[in-house]
Enzyme design. Structure first.
Site, PDB file in Angstrom:
ATOM      1  N   CYS A  40      -4.541 -12.460 -22.937  1.00 61.31           N
ATOM      2  CA  CYS A  40      -3.725 -11.304 -22.524  1.00 61.31           C
ATOM      3  C   CYS A  40      -2.451 -11.743 -22.664  1.00 61.31           C
ATOM      4  CB  CYS A  40      -3.993 -10.962 -20.961  1.00 61.31           C
ATOM      5  SG  CYS A  40      -3.068  -9.538 -20.539  1.00 61.31           S
ATOM      6  N   ARG A  65      -2.592  -9.878 -18.110  1.00 66.06           N
ATOM      7  CA  ARG A  65      -1.471  -8.897 -18.359  1.00 66.06           C
ATOM      8  C   ARG A  65      -2.422  -7.574 -18.934  1.00 66.06           C
ATOM      9  NH1 ARG A  65       3.199 -11.083 -17.518  1.00 66.06           N
ATOM     10  NH2 ARG A  65       4.056  -9.177 -18.446  1.00 66.06           N
ATOM     11  N   TRP A 114      -2.947  -3.639 -22.843  1.00 66.97           N
ATOM     12  CA  TRP A 114      -3.640  -2.818 -21.892  1.00 66.97           C
ATOM     13  C   TRP A 114      -3.158  -1.115 -22.433  1.00 66.97           C
ATOM     14  CZ3 TRP A 114      -1.050  -0.348 -17.295  1.00 66.97           C
ATOM     15  CH2 TRP A 114      -2.060   0.148 -16.214  1.00 66.97           C
ATOM     16  N   ASN A 140       4.743  -4.953 -25.925  1.00 63.45           N
ATOM     17  CA  ASN A 140       4.351  -4.684 -24.626  1.00 63.45           C
ATOM     18  C   ASN A 140       5.437  -3.727 -24.013  1.00 63.45           C
ATOM     19  OD1 ASN A 140       2.171  -6.271 -23.957  1.00 63.45           O
ATOM     20  ND2 ASN A 140       3.305  -7.754 -22.621  1.00 63.45           N
ATOM     21  N   GLY A 141       4.713  -2.599 -23.455  1.00 66.74           N
ATOM     22  CA  GLY A 141       5.918  -1.770 -22.613  1.00 66.74           C
ATOM     23  C   GLY A 141       5.519  -0.169 -23.400  1.00 66.74           C
ATOM     24  N   GLU A 523      -5.357  -3.492   3.310  1.00 65.49           N
ATOM     25  CA  GLU A 523      -5.600  -4.736   2.226  1.00 65.49           C
ATOM     26  C   GLU A 523      -6.987  -4.805   1.763  1.00 65.49           C
ATOM     27  OE1 GLU A 523      -4.243  -5.639  -0.401  1.00 65.49           O
ATOM     28  OE2 GLU A 523      -5.220  -7.632  -0.550  1.00 65.49           O
ATOM     29  N   LYS A 527      -8.953  -4.298  -1.587  1.00 65.24           N
ATOM     30  CA  LYS A 527      -9.878  -5.195  -2.357  1.00 65.24           C
ATOM     31  C   LYS A 527     -11.335  -4.762  -2.715  1.00 65.24           C
ATOM     32  CE  LYS A 527      -7.065  -8.607  -2.900  1.00 65.24           C
ATOM     33  NZ  LYS A 527      -6.221  -7.572  -3.241  1.00 65.24           N
ATOM     34  N   GLU A 530     -10.839  -2.212  -5.649  1.00 68.01           N
ATOM     35  CA  GLU A 530     -10.517  -2.806  -6.853  1.00 68.01           C
ATOM     36  C   GLU A 530     -11.588  -3.733  -7.555  1.00 68.01           C
ATOM     37  OE1 GLU A 530      -6.768  -4.918  -7.077  1.00 68.01           O
ATOM     38  OE2 GLU A 530      -7.148  -5.911  -5.410  1.00 68.01           O
ATOM     39  N   HIS A 546      -8.038  11.056  15.809  1.00 65.72           N
ATOM     40  CA  HIS A 546      -7.435  12.116  15.151  1.00 65.72           C
ATOM     41  C   HIS A 546      -7.876  12.686  13.593  1.00 65.72           C
ATOM     42  CE1 HIS A 546      -4.159  11.464  18.286  1.00 65.72           C
ATOM     43  NE2 HIS A 546      -4.287  10.235  17.810  1.00 65.72           N
ATOM     44  N   LYS A 649      -3.198  -6.926 -14.360  1.00 69.61           N
ATOM     45  CA  LYS A 649      -2.538  -7.862 -13.557  1.00 69.61           C
ATOM     46  C   LYS A 649      -1.272  -7.461 -13.177  1.00 69.61           C
ATOM     47  CE  LYS A 649      -2.113 -11.233 -10.569  1.00 69.61           C
ATOM     48  NZ  LYS A 649      -2.798 -11.165  -9.401  1.00 69.61           N
TER      49      LYS A 649
HETATM   50  C1  AGP Z   1      -3.630  -6.416  -5.856  1.00 64.56           C
HETATM   51  O1  AGP Z   1      -4.730  -6.897  -5.402  1.00 64.56           O
HETATM   52  C2  AGP Z   1      -3.496  -5.106  -7.029  1.00 64.56           C
HETATM   53  N1  AGP Z   1      -3.850  -6.017  -8.256  1.00 64.56           N
HETATM   54  C3  AGP Z   1      -2.233  -4.750  -7.230  1.00 64.56           C
HETATM   55  O2  AGP Z   1      -2.130  -3.926  -5.886  1.00 64.56           O
HETATM   56  C4  AGP Z   1      -0.889  -5.386  -7.079  1.00 64.56           C
HETATM   57  O3  AGP Z   1      -0.622  -5.973  -5.681  1.00 64.56           O
HETATM   58  C5  AGP Z   1       0.226  -4.369  -7.453  1.00 64.56           C
HETATM   59  O4  AGP Z   1       0.024  -3.882  -8.689  1.00 64.56           O
HETATM   60  C6  AGP Z   1       1.518  -5.357  -7.240  1.00 64.56           C
HETATM   61  O5  AGP Z   1       1.662  -6.209  -8.321  1.00 64.56           O
HETATM   62  P1  AGP Z   1       2.997  -7.325  -8.318  1.00 64.56           P
HETATM   63  O6  AGP Z   1       2.688  -8.005  -7.052  1.00 64.56           O
HETATM   64  O7  AGP Z   1       2.854  -8.108  -9.607  1.00 64.56           O
HETATM   65  O8  AGP Z   1       4.194  -6.414  -8.248  1.00 64.56           O
END
Ligand code: AGP
Length: 654
Positions: A40, A65, A114, A140-141, A523, A527, A530, A546, A649
């Protein structure tokens, strides 16, 4: 390339086994086909090695990435430019290279993508060509004004093969190359015309031995070798070959040859650069025998916390040298803290909010970066903005940090990636030392972020005199006991794995928590979403009545993070009664509760135990079973826990 399949791991041991790991041995440059586990990002190379070895090995380490297409361009020893690119993960390209080898050459660029503009197809994969195929470019971008540039080029008769903004940059660069005759000035002529975010690398067949790159709002680092030099989206691209690196700053152009590195601004003016030493080695970015990066990184959480604390607790006092630019008076003048982050990083901020407010008595608000920037927040010099980002490249958070600074706020970044863009755009950075986090799902960075934020909170409390020395010492002792306690929780991983395999067919899971347990509920749900692609939702337990309680039906799995009975006298019994309420409606309750908490036993179907800890430190322990549960359930469903679908990532686009 013929004959034996050479695993990259062997290749890296060949290279790292070299005396001084400097000039390549003949063996290293005889590498043949590739067995790629994962790739990546962006890599560039100039030197004596076969650049394809460097590109493929470097990209493998950058896979997190983004991984929906990949490609390379090499200028071979005859001065011809050769490219190969394929949609799909890097193994698809590796197989292509085995079927249709490209010639050896010491200059090359490589990319995995990506998708942003244009779907993940062979045609849209990078590199893209300019100057009638004499030039190759990777990116990239997002170049936000690419369509007007494309119209300009179409009007001049240029043709395009892809739907990408990158090809527009390649054709534009090729047009300028024809005018200037050299890559550096051609880059200078085009980069100021681009709006948005970009890291660009290019090679031209007329200039073998040269790679030129440019960056704005997107990462690029230089690897400094002996008789060779490297470029990468981050240091993982070249750490196998050199640990000496330079981060390229905003709006800068870099040119590397085998023996020279030059960095200028977009106007061609030389700029000072500051090399740094990469703190981890190549093996840290390998799987090291684990079945997945995520499993490896979950297991590294005790070290991630311990290394983040290392050297920062001296004689019972918090010691954060990176914050020396924030004098005590300035810290005392802060009247509000705004935390900005996305995803898991935002949940780390939510956990830290409780601790910082309790210790330092400063109001803390936690905002999603992409919401913060567009609501015209009220900021002033008394506002401290703390950004949290594992990658340090999340575009939403980067743009929010820039906005905060424009509004006059001081900024501190909590980041896990040396030389990343967000720390460079902040007034100060407190690095977490979790080591490279390659799996897309953030785990060890999360606990390290909380540890770093707790250190800051205790430092702030000491400066503001809101905690006594005794109390400070107690909290620091608690913090320093966390690594061993996480290790204890990891020892229970097998039981959690069995539970996950038993629940592999579940369609929806709810998570409840109160106080610092609430962000952990969020969180845990993230997890599971995702990793296992299961609908999951986290709630504040008090919110149940509520509305969300309507979701409870017989057999509905619900994780409940139970606060310590030794903490707040009211929270524990309230959560136990929440468990009773959902149990009465048929829920299947999995309680995460501290050792010895007997109150949950009559009402929970499963109890996952965590060691005793002070209430503010429980999140660092309670999150671990939830990480393991999500990972094991995804594994039970045969899913790729390191590269979940649709995700990357580091989200370097807004
Ligand atoms: C976390 O498991 C996810 N992959 C995602 O929410 C990640 O935390 C978020 O994109 C922020 O990324 P960063 O910490 O590199 O800014």
């Amino acid at each position: 390339m013929r004959g034996r399949m050479l695993r990259l791991k062997h290749l890296s041991s060949l290279v790292s086994g070299l005396p001084g790991a400097g000039r390549p041995s003949a063996a290293a440059s005889q590498s043949t086909a590739y067995t790629i586990e994962r790739m990546c990002g962006i890599v560039g190379y100039v030197g004596e090695r076969n650049s394809l070895d460097v590109l493929m090995g470097g990209l493998r380490r950058l896979e997190y990435r983004g991984y929906d297409s990949a490609g390379v361009a090499v200028i071979d020893d005859e001065g011809e430019i050769e490219t190969a690119k394929r949609a799909g993960k890097l193994q698809v390209l590796a197989d292509e290279l085995e079927r249709h080898p490209i010639h050896r050459g010491g200059t090359g660029i490589g990319h995995t993508r990506w998708a942003t503009h244009g779907g993940p197809t062979d045609r849209n994969a990078h590199p893209h060509l300019g100057d009638d195929g004499r030039l190759a470019l990777i990116h990239n971008g997002i170049i936000e004004n690419f369509s007007e540039l494309k119209d300009e080029l179409l009007a001049e008769g240029f043709a395009f093969e892809s739907e990408t903004d990158t090809e527009v940059a390649a054709v534009l660069l090729g047009r300028e190359y024809r005018r200037t005759g050299d890559l550096r000035s051609a880059f200078q002529a085009i980069v100021s015309r681009f709006e948005g975010a970009f890291t660009l690398l290019a090679v031209h067949r007329n200039e073998p031995g040269l790679v030129v790159g440019a960056r704005r709002n997107s990462p690029l680092v230089i690897g400094l070798g002996e008789g060779e030099n490297f470029l990468g989206s981050d240091v993982a691209a070249f750490v196998e070959f050199t640990k000496r690196a330079v981060a390229i700053g905003q709006d800068q152009i870099v040119a590397i040859t085998a023996d020279e590195v030059t960095v200028t601004d977009f106007d061609g003016e030389p700029v000072e650069v500051e090399p740094f030493e990469v703190a981890w080695d190549a093996s840290a970015a390998e799987k090291g025998g684990w079945s997945s990066f995520m499993r490896k990184e979950v297991s590294e959480q005790p070290e991630a916390v311990a290394n983040t604390l290392l050297g920062r607790v001296v004689d019972g006092q918090v010691h954060i040298p990176e914050l020396e630019s924030f004098g005590d008076d300035e810290l005392r003048a802060i009247h509000r803290i705004t935390v900005i982050a996305c995803g898991t990083a935002a949940y780390a901020g939510m956990v830290a909010k409780y601790a910082i407010e309790q210790w330092a008595r400063v109001p803390v608000e936690v905002e999603l970066s992409h919401e913060f920037r567009y609501r015209e927040p009220v900021l002033d010099e008394g506002t401290l903005v703390i950004s949290i980002s594992q990658s340090g490249e999340t575009m939403d958070t980067l743009m929010a940090v820039k906005y905060a600074r424009e509004m006059g706020a001081r900024t501190i970044s909590i980041c896990n990636t040396q030389g990343a863009t967000i720390p460079r755009e902040s007034d100060a950075v407190v690095y977490t030392h979790a080591g490279p986090e390659v799996a897309v799902a953030s785990t060890k960075a999360f606990v390290a972020q909380i540890a770093a934020l707790y250190l800051f909170g205790l430092h702030l409390a000491r400066v503001r005199g809101t905690l006594s020395e005794t109390e400070l010492g107690k909290q620091l002792a608690e913090l320093q006991s966390v690594p061993e306690k996480i290790r204890t929780v990891l020892g229970e991983a097998e039981h959690v794995g069995e539970l996950a395999h038993w629940m592999a067919d579940t369609r929806s899971v709810l998570f409840l928590g109160r106080h610092v347990g609430y962000p952990i509920a969020l969180e845990g749900a993230l997890k599971l979403k995702e990793l296992a692609y299961i609908h999951a939702e986290g709630f504040a337990a008090g919110e149940l009545k509520h509305g969300p309680i309507a979701l409870i039906e017989p057999g509905q799995p619900v994780f409940v993070i139970v606060p310590s009975p030794r903490g707040s006298a009211t929270l524990h019994p309230k959560v136990v009664s929440n468990i009773q309420e959902i149990r009465a409606r048929g829920a299947r309750v999995i309680a995460i509760a501290e050792e010895g908490d007997a109150a949950v036993l009559p009402f929970a179907d499963e109890v996952l135990r965590i060691p005793l800890a002070a209430p503010l430190f429980e999140p660092l322990l309670a999150v671990v079973p939830l990480q393991i549960f999500a990972m094991e359930l995804a594994q039970a469903k045969g899913l790729d826990v390191d590269q979940p679908r649709n995700l990357a990532k580091s989200v370097t686009v807004e």
